[in-house]
Design a protein around this motif. Structure first.
Motif, PDB file in Angstrom:
ATOM      1  N   GLY A 179      45.210  21.158  37.391  1.00 56.38           N
ATOM      2  CA  GLY A 179      44.664  19.779  37.338  1.00 56.38           C
ATOM      3  C   GLY A 179      45.665  18.735  37.116  1.00 56.38           C
ATOM      4  N   ASP A 180      47.119  19.077  37.242  1.00 56.50           N
ATOM      5  CA  ASP A 180      48.125  18.175  36.710  1.00 56.50           C
ATOM      6  C   ASP A 180      48.002  16.884  37.523  1.00 56.50           C
ATOM      7  OD1 ASP A 180      48.772  20.027  34.916  1.00 56.50           O
ATOM      8  OD2 ASP A 180      50.765  20.692  36.024  1.00 56.50           O
ATOM      9  N   LEU A 181      47.906  16.744  38.774  1.00 53.08           N
ATOM     10  CA  LEU A 181      47.791  15.439  39.424  1.00 53.08           C
ATOM     11  C   LEU A 181      46.819  14.767  39.158  1.00 53.08           C
ATOM     12  CD1 LEU A 181      49.335  13.696  41.330  1.00 53.08           C
ATOM     13  CD2 LEU A 181      48.033  14.769  43.333  1.00 53.08           C
ATOM     14  N   LEU A 182      45.711  15.283  38.968  1.00 52.32           N
ATOM     15  CA  LEU A 182      44.471  14.155  38.819  1.00 52.32           C
ATOM     16  C   LEU A 182      44.609  13.837  37.197  1.00 52.32           C
ATOM     17  CD1 LEU A 182      42.119  15.495  36.473  1.00 52.32           C
ATOM     18  CD2 LEU A 182      41.767  17.241  38.303  1.00 52.32           C
ATOM     19  N   ALA A 183      45.307  14.562  36.484  1.00 53.97           N
ATOM     20  CA  ALA A 183      45.370  14.142  34.935  1.00 53.97           C
ATOM     21  C   ALA A 183      46.453  12.898  34.891  1.00 53.97           C
ATOM     22  CB  ALA A 183      45.812  15.203  34.191  1.00 53.97           C
ATOM     23  N   ALA A 184      47.518  13.255  35.728  1.00 51.67           N
ATOM     24  CA  ALA A 184      48.696  12.283  35.584  1.00 51.67           C
ATOM     25  C   ALA A 184      48.097  10.877  36.442  1.00 51.67           C
ATOM     26  CB  ALA A 184      49.882  12.839  36.341  1.00 51.67           C
ATOM     27  N   ALA A 185      47.270  10.987  37.123  1.00 51.49           N
ATOM     28  CA  ALA A 185      46.663   9.866  37.982  1.00 51.49           C
ATOM     29  C   ALA A 185      45.675   8.991  37.108  1.00 51.49           C
ATOM     30  CB  ALA A 185      46.111  10.245  39.031  1.00 51.49           C
ATOM     31  N   GLY A 186      45.138   9.593  36.055  1.00 50.06           N
ATOM     32  CA  GLY A 186      44.344   8.823  35.206  1.00 50.06           C
ATOM     33  C   GLY A 186      42.794   9.223  35.478  1.00 50.06           C
ATOM     34  N   VAL A 187      42.578  10.216  35.921  1.00 53.31           N
ATOM     35  CA  VAL A 187      41.087  10.682  36.611  1.00 53.31           C
ATOM     36  C   VAL A 187      40.591  11.337  35.079  1.00 53.31           C
ATOM     37  CG1 VAL A 187      39.863  12.190  37.861  1.00 53.31           C
ATOM     38  CG2 VAL A 187      41.679  10.930  38.892  1.00 53.31           C
ATOM     39  N   SER A 188      39.441  11.224  34.927  1.00 56.13           N
ATOM     40  CA  SER A 188      38.657  11.711  33.836  1.00 56.13           C
ATOM     41  C   SER A 188      38.578  13.363  34.016  1.00 56.13           C
ATOM     42  CB  SER A 188      37.276  11.241  33.678  1.00 56.13           C
ATOM     43  OG  SER A 188      37.296   9.743  33.343  1.00 56.13           O
ATOM     44  N   PHE A 189      38.695  13.934  32.938  1.00 51.33           N
ATOM     45  CA  PHE A 189      38.534  15.411  32.955  1.00 51.33           C
ATOM     46  C   PHE A 189      38.126  15.923  31.530  1.00 51.33           C
ATOM     47  CE2 PHE A 189      42.939  14.486  31.706  1.00 51.33           C
ATOM     48  CZ  PHE A 189      43.376  15.638  30.530  1.00 51.33           C
ATOM     49  N   THR A 190      37.971  17.153  31.483  1.00 56.50           N
ATOM     50  CA  THR A 190      37.510  17.958  30.504  1.00 56.50           C
ATOM     51  C   THR A 190      37.966  19.086  30.165  1.00 56.50           C
ATOM     52  OG1 THR A 190      35.606  18.504  28.721  1.00 56.50           O
ATOM     53  CG2 THR A 190      35.462  18.908  31.223  1.00 56.50           C
TER      54      THR A 190
END
Length: 685
Positions: A179-190
């Protein structure tokens, strides 16, 4: 010197290389390749940016034993992949080392084949790419720094890789396991396990009492000097409390490399003793053998040509429990260290099992026929290129897939694919029990009882975060639901659905959150995706104790004699499921439901889930109180209970003394099938 300076100046001043496409996919996993194929089939340009040098993710890195669940739930390009596997093995020339007729998972007239060699899978993914004219950039890792992803107005415009390349697109897909791209784009994750209370689940969080697989079955001392806590713990055991059942934590289910072994002497190489081999890492393995557990600690599922997909098995095996907690969010350098630790551990384990004098001769003898497949991963010393990241980041979106979805208690009305495999978590931690022995925790394997829907909203971010990103792998899901979803066929299904929605969003100039589901569904069905839960799939209805009359003693509160197993395969059931005797050790197992009753007359009822494999004469005995009816009874558990909520009336009793202890005892003595217990109900008349 001048030429060198000019060359250096030219490199430093050169503009960043830019590449653009309608759909830019980060991660050449199975989901990423399928997403690119679907984008091209819908007339869009597509780029795959892959951090490693190989395509296909785990499907081409040893995970050849397809955990598919209901195969009718797999459609579209995902099924096409397995159909191409079948076509490959239909060719007699594909069988180099084993007689095709002797491989029991090859069926010449089958629609698809579900087991395969790693190099065959990779060749099919490469064929998908070449046939569809997809541009692939390998060995390009996302710049995960603050400026690695460029955004404008809630949309990603481009991202940069560490080599300096820029990738621009209209739509983006994060198909990585981390999930590297979603995290770098500022998307919420757990990361980690939620507590059961977060999404009203029963299988999430710490699971000490529910576990029944991959445990230490012998009493194994965890201390460096046996019996002396002051001496410290041996490798692989932590000294912290494991947590309370159902409580959340930040721990991850363990990773391993899915080795491809071979039992064909002409195509195998000996297990190497790794540099930095540390014998102390395997002290628990030795002690477990010495305590009498002689189970073979590997699961070598056979692939064609005498090869395997080798998985973790038993108490101490290929899963490096506890080494991966920091992996999903770690820097690339930190990840390399973690991967090196895993590789050194697993290679050391294999060498140890094959050679160490403290390993029983029976185990070493079994290992002697195996080696690494010599014709796989040939540019990496026959070792898989990628580790099995069973779980990395998980997006948090407007819809979170949970246990309720898996059990069809809740059914999404915007299905973009089906899951059906067990809610499956590998072990998460290894700790010291209150009795002073070592134990594993976290392994959960619960059937959802059929196929279930995966929501479109679970593969797209919240609207106020990013409006042109799809996440078909690290989708929005709880830990335990992800344990079912995280199967390669499902990732491919969701990759296709994501690319379909991306193309529709481009055509209508919409955000991913605004794609009309009716149009998406129409196209997905036209492309042979399976979206609807098959008829006859009932909801795994969970009944709360608080909704029932009288005093209810659930199976989780019962006392068991002998080894009983927890299940939830057949519903409805009270609370989290029911226990069964495994149809084993008849006459040696009992389930005791005890409570304290106030004076009065009570009806006593037993709950069970009926099935054709149940016992027809289950012995039930009432203890305590003044019984107005026969205290012994038999129950036919193949017949549906005649009382509400799955109960059958056993008898009644009259309580005279205050605080009268009363028991209902279920035995498997003389049983002719599975004995199942769910709950006992005491209803005052």
């Amino acid at each position: 010197m001048v030429k060198l300076l000019l060359a250096l100046f030219s490199i430093l001043s050169a503009p960043e290389q830019e590449n653009s496409a309608d759909v830019v996919i980060y991660g050449g996993t199975s989901a990423g390749v399928v997403a690119a194929v679907q984008a091209r089939r819908m007339g869009k340009t597509a780029i795959i940016v892959e951090p490693t040098s190989h395509l296909g993710g785990l499907s081409s890195n040893g995970l050849g034993w397809t955990d598919s669940g209901n195969k009718n739930a797999i459609g579209g390009i995902s099924r096409e992949f397995y159909q191409r596997i079948q076509t490959h093995y239909n060719n007699p020339a594909s069988w180099h080392h084993v007689d095709r007729a002797k491989y029991d998972r090859y069926r010449p007239n089958a629609d698809a084949m579900w087991t395969f060699e790693p190099k065959v899978a990779e060749s099919i993914f490469e064929s998908f790419v070449s046939e569809n004219g997809i541009l692939v950039f390998k060995n390009e890792r996302l710049d995960r720094g603050a400026t690695g992803v460029s955004k404008t107005g809630g949309r990603i415009t481009s991202f940069r890789t560490t080599s300096g390349k820029i990738f621009r697109g209209k739509m983006f897909v994060d198909a990585t396991y981390e999930g590297d791209l979603l995290a770098a784009a500022g998307v919420s994750f757990t990361i980690g396990r939620e507590g059961n209370d977060v999404y009203d689940e029963t299988l999430n969080g710490v699971q000490k009492t529910r576990m029944r697989h991959h445990l230490f079955t012998a009493k194994v001392d965890p201390y460096v000097v046996p019996g002396d806590p002051a001496s410290g713990l041996v490798w692989g055991v932590h000294n912290n409390p494991p947590g309370k059942d159902g409580e959340g934590d930040n721990r991850l289910q363990a990773y391993c490399y899915r080795m491809c072994m071979s039992n064909v002497p002409a195509n195998s190489t000996p297990f190497p003793k790794p540099d930095g081999y540390d014998e102390s890492q395997f002290e628990l393995l030795f002690r477990n053998f010495e305590a009498g557990d002689l189970r073979f600690p590997l699961k070598p599922d056979m692939m064609p040509n005498g090869k395997t997909d080798t998985n973790n098995n038993c108490a101490f095996s290929t899963d490096a429990i506890g080494l991966n907690y920091d992996f999903p969010a770690a820097s690339y350098a930190e990840r390399e260290k973690i991967l090196a630790e895993h590789e050194r551990y697993q290679k050391g384990l294999m060498w140890t099992l094959a050679n160490h004098e403290r390993v029983p001769e029976s185990i070493r003898s079994s290992m002697s026929k195996w080696g690494l497949a010599a014709d796989e991963f040939t540019d990496n010393e026959n070792w898989p290129y990628q580790i099995y990241v069973r779980e990395g980041r998980r997006m948090i979106s407007d819809y979170v897939q949970t246990e309720k979805d898996c059990r069809r208690i809740r059914i999404a009305d915007d299905s973009v694919g089906l899951g059906s495999y067990n809610m499956d978590s590998h072990n998460v931690q290894r700790y010291v029990t209150p009795e002073g022995f070592v134990q594993n925790e976290g392994d959960v394997q619960e059937s959802p009882g059929g196929a279930y829907a995966i929501s479109y909203k679970a593969i797209v971010p919240k609207r106020d975060e990013i409006q042109n990103l799809f996440v078909p792998v690290c989708l929005s899901s709880s830990h335990i639901a992800y344990g079912s979803i995280r199967m390669e066929p499902v990732f491919m299904v969701l990759g296709q659905s994501a690319a379909t929605a991306a193309a529709l969003a481009i055509d209508s100039n919409q955000s991913v959150q605004d794609v009309p589901y009716d149009k998406l569904r129409e196209r997905l069905l036209a492309d042979k995706q399976a979206l609807d839960i098959p008829e006859g799939s009932s909801a795994m209805i969970r009944i709360r104790k608080s909704k029932l009359d009288g005093i209810v003693v659930d199976d989780d509160e019962a006392t068991f004699v002998g080894a009983w197993s927890k299940s939830s395969a057949v519903g409805p059931f009270i609370e989290s499921g029911y226990h069964h005797d495994g149809n084993l050790d008849h006459g040696e197992k009992k389930a005791i439901f005890a409570t304290t009753l106030e004076p009065g007359e009570y009806d006593i009822l037993l709950a069970y889930t009926p099935n054709k494999n149940r016992a027809t004469k289950v012995s039930v005995q009432l203890n305590g109180g003044d019984f107005s009816e026969q205290a012994d009874a038999t129950v036919n558990m193949r017949i549906k209970p005649d009382q509400p909520n799955g109960f059958v009336r056993i008898g009644s009793c009259k309580v005279i003394a205050p605080e009268q202890k009363t028991e209902l005892v279920v035995s498997n003595k003389g049983a002719d099938g599975y004995v199942v217990v769910d709950a006992v109900q005491f209803i005052k008349k």
